[in-house]
Every structure is written in C-alpha cells, then in structure tokens.
Design a protein around this motif. Structure first.
Motif, PDB file in Angstrom:
ATOM      1  N   LYS A  48       0.828  -1.211   0.000  1.00 52.56           N
ATOM      2  CA  LYS A  48       0.000   0.000   0.000  1.00 52.56           C
ATOM      3  C   LYS A  48       0.863   1.262   0.000  1.00 52.56           C
ATOM      4  O   LYS A  48       0.577   2.215  -0.725  1.00 52.56           O
ATOM      5  CB  LYS A  48      -0.940   0.001   1.199  1.00 52.56           C
ATOM      6  CG  LYS A  48      -1.851   1.223   1.241  1.00 52.56           C
ATOM      7  CD  LYS A  48      -3.035   1.034   2.119  1.00 52.56           C
ATOM      8  CE  LYS A  48      -3.929   2.252   2.216  1.00 52.56           C
ATOM      9  NZ  LYS A  48      -4.064   3.093   1.062  1.00 52.56           N
ATOM     10  N   ALA A  49       1.925   1.263   0.787  1.00 56.05           N
ATOM     11  CA  ALA A  49       2.793   2.445   0.870  1.00 56.05           C
ATOM     12  C   ALA A  49       3.445   2.746  -0.480  1.00 56.05           C
ATOM     13  O   ALA A  49       3.497   3.905  -0.907  1.00 56.05           O
ATOM     14  CB  ALA A  49       3.868   2.244   1.943  1.00 56.05           C
ATOM     15  N   LYS A  68       2.383   1.852  -3.474  1.00 59.80           N
ATOM     16  CA  LYS A  68       1.326   2.278  -4.405  1.00 59.80           C
ATOM     17  C   LYS A  68       0.911   3.719  -4.115  1.00 59.80           C
ATOM     18  O   LYS A  68       0.787   4.539  -5.030  1.00 59.80           O
ATOM     19  CB  LYS A  68       0.122   1.321  -4.296  1.00 59.80           C
ATOM     20  CG  LYS A  68      -0.978   1.616  -5.268  1.00 59.80           C
ATOM     21  CD  LYS A  68      -0.561   1.224  -6.662  1.00 59.80           C
ATOM     22  CE  LYS A  68      -1.751   1.243  -7.595  1.00 59.80           C
ATOM     23  NZ  LYS A  68      -1.373   0.953  -8.965  1.00 59.80           N
ATOM     24  N   ASP A  69       0.700   4.054  -2.836  1.00 62.39           N
ATOM     25  CA  ASP A  69       0.310   5.417  -2.464  1.00 62.39           C
ATOM     26  C   ASP A  69       1.411   6.423  -2.776  1.00 62.39           C
ATOM     27  O   ASP A  69       1.134   7.541  -3.209  1.00 62.39           O
ATOM     28  CB  ASP A  69      -0.029   5.501  -0.968  1.00 62.39           C
ATOM     29  CG  ASP A  69      -1.339   4.814  -0.609  1.00 62.39           C
ATOM     30  OD1 ASP A  69      -2.039   4.316  -1.520  1.00 62.39           O
ATOM     31  OD2 ASP A  69      -1.657   4.770   0.598  1.00 62.39           O
ATOM     32  N   GLY A  77       2.351   5.298  -7.117  1.00 62.94           N
ATOM     33  CA  GLY A  77       1.345   4.939  -8.110  1.00 62.94           C
ATOM     34  C   GLY A  77       1.636   3.634  -8.829  1.00 62.94           C
ATOM     35  O   GLY A  77       0.886   3.220  -9.707  1.00 62.94           O
ATOM     36  N   TYR A  95       9.034   8.802   0.648  1.00 65.55           N
ATOM     37  CA  TYR A  95       7.670   8.569   1.141  1.00 65.55           C
ATOM     38  C   TYR A  95       7.691   7.779   2.449  1.00 65.55           C
ATOM     39  O   TYR A  95       6.958   8.110   3.384  1.00 65.55           O
ATOM     40  CB  TYR A  95       6.833   7.828   0.090  1.00 65.55           C
ATOM     41  CG  TYR A  95       5.410   7.617   0.547  1.00 65.55           C
ATOM     42  CD1 TYR A  95       4.485   8.657   0.497  1.00 65.55           C
ATOM     43  CD2 TYR A  95       4.995   6.399   1.060  1.00 65.55           C
ATOM     44  CE1 TYR A  95       3.181   8.483   0.945  1.00 65.55           C
ATOM     45  CE2 TYR A  95       3.696   6.220   1.508  1.00 65.55           C
ATOM     46  CZ  TYR A  95       2.794   7.260   1.442  1.00 65.55           C
ATOM     47  OH  TYR A  95       1.511   7.086   1.897  1.00 65.55           O
ATOM     48  N   GLN A  97       3.413  11.117   6.312  1.00 64.59           N
ATOM     49  CA  GLN A  97       2.304  10.365   5.721  1.00 64.59           C
ATOM     50  C   GLN A  97       2.657   8.876   5.605  1.00 64.59           C
ATOM     51  O   GLN A  97       1.860   8.012   5.967  1.00 64.59           O
ATOM     52  CB  GLN A  97       1.949  10.933   4.352  1.00 64.59           C
ATOM     53  CG  GLN A  97       0.730  10.307   3.731  1.00 64.59           C
ATOM     54  CD  GLN A  97       0.367  10.941   2.398  1.00 64.59           C
ATOM     55  OE1 GLN A  97       1.076  11.809   1.888  1.00 64.59           O
ATOM     56  NE2 GLN A  97      -0.740  10.517   1.832  1.00 64.59           N
ATOM     57  N   LEU A 101       1.022   5.726   7.828  1.00 62.69           N
ATOM     58  CA  LEU A 101       0.387   4.569   7.198  1.00 62.69           C
ATOM     59  C   LEU A 101       0.925   3.272   7.801  1.00 62.69           C
ATOM     60  O   LEU A 101       0.160   2.363   8.131  1.00 62.69           O
ATOM     61  CB  LEU A 101       0.629   4.602   5.692  1.00 62.69           C
ATOM     62  CG  LEU A 101      -0.042   3.522   4.866  1.00 62.69           C
ATOM     63  CD1 LEU A 101      -0.442   4.074   3.501  1.00 62.69           C
ATOM     64  CD2 LEU A 101       0.850   2.321   4.679  1.00 62.69           C
TER      65      LEU A 101
END
Length: 153
Positions: free
Chosen positions: A16-17, A19-20, A23, A87, A92, A96
């Motif tokens: 998820k990380a 992808k967030d 992308g 990221y 953020q 997550l």
C-alpha cells in the motif's frame, strides 16, 4: 503459546505504501508468474528477525526488507527508488505503517542494481528498509492462583 504476528501485515502495508507513494505496484521478488509492466517494485525480506527486546506482551524485533525498482531507464528507477525512500520517511508514509504497528527504523544501501538479462539490461535501483514490529505472542499457561509460604496461604 499463540503467535499473533504475521509477515503479511508487513508486506501488505508496504504494498500500500509503495502504491500510495508512487502509483506503481510492489510485488514479491523472485516469484512465479509474469511481472507487471515496467516500472514496478519488488520486495525481498532479507533479514526476517533481528531480536531487540522482550517484555510481558511479546517481543519487539526488527526485519530488513529490500525494495528494488525494475524498469528500462536507469534514471527512472533511481527516481522511483528515491521517491519511495522519501515517502517511507515522510509523516504520511510513517503514519500509514504505524497504523499497522510498523515503525521505520532506517533506510540503507541505496544503489543501482542492474541485471544483465540475455542480450539486454534490466535497469534496477533500490534500497533496504529496516522496520520494527511487535510479536504479540501469549504463553498459554495456567496462572498461579495461590501459593503457600511456610505452610500458610
């Protein structure tokens, strides 16, 4: 003894990380089947358990996951690796992961990792991320309800 820790918690949170943050998909490294179209990222758990502390509610431990970007452009995969690293270090990204009980300890070994495939190169770049998690095992033992000292309760 029951063991509540599951490595899929870590891999699902990282999927998820990535992808967030970028992308693009994150897949298991060296897995069977066709990979997704370039660019994509793969993970390998290189150090599954580094013990650091034990307490009454389980044990904290760390693990190292290698993240490698795959693509056709050297600069492209370097940029994606750096974007992913940034990221994971951001508030953020950390938030997550922390919601899943995962803490980013450090990132290391940022490098190009090109592979020669047949007559061409696959351009790769990546880094390792050290994570801290809690194994929330519980001993299934009967509690001591009473004991005697010197013949008295």
């Amino acid at each position: 003894m029951t063991n509540d820790f599951d490595y899929t918690t870590v891999t699902s949170a990282l999927i998820k990380a990535v992808k967030d943050g970028t992308g693009y998909p994150l897949i298991a490294g060296n897995s069977a089947g066709e990979p997704p179209p370039y660019p994509y990222c793969s993970y390998t758990i290189t150090s599954p358990k580094i013990g650091i502390e034990r307490d009454y509610e389980g044990a904290l431990f760390e693990l190292v996951v290698s993240l490698t970007w795959h693509g056709t452009s050297s600069v492209g995969v370097l940029n994606l690796a750096k974007k992913t690293e940034s990221y994971l270090k951001s508030s953020q990204g950390r938030s997550l992961l922390e919601k899943q009980g995962i803490v980013v300890v450090s990132t290391m070994n940022f490098s190009q990792r090109d592979n020669f495939i047949s007559i061409d190169y696959e351009r790769t770049a990546g880094f390792d991320v050290q994570l801290r998690v809690r194994d929330t095992y519980v001993d299934d033992v009967e509690p001591i309800e009473e004991f005697k000292i010197g013949g008295t309760n």
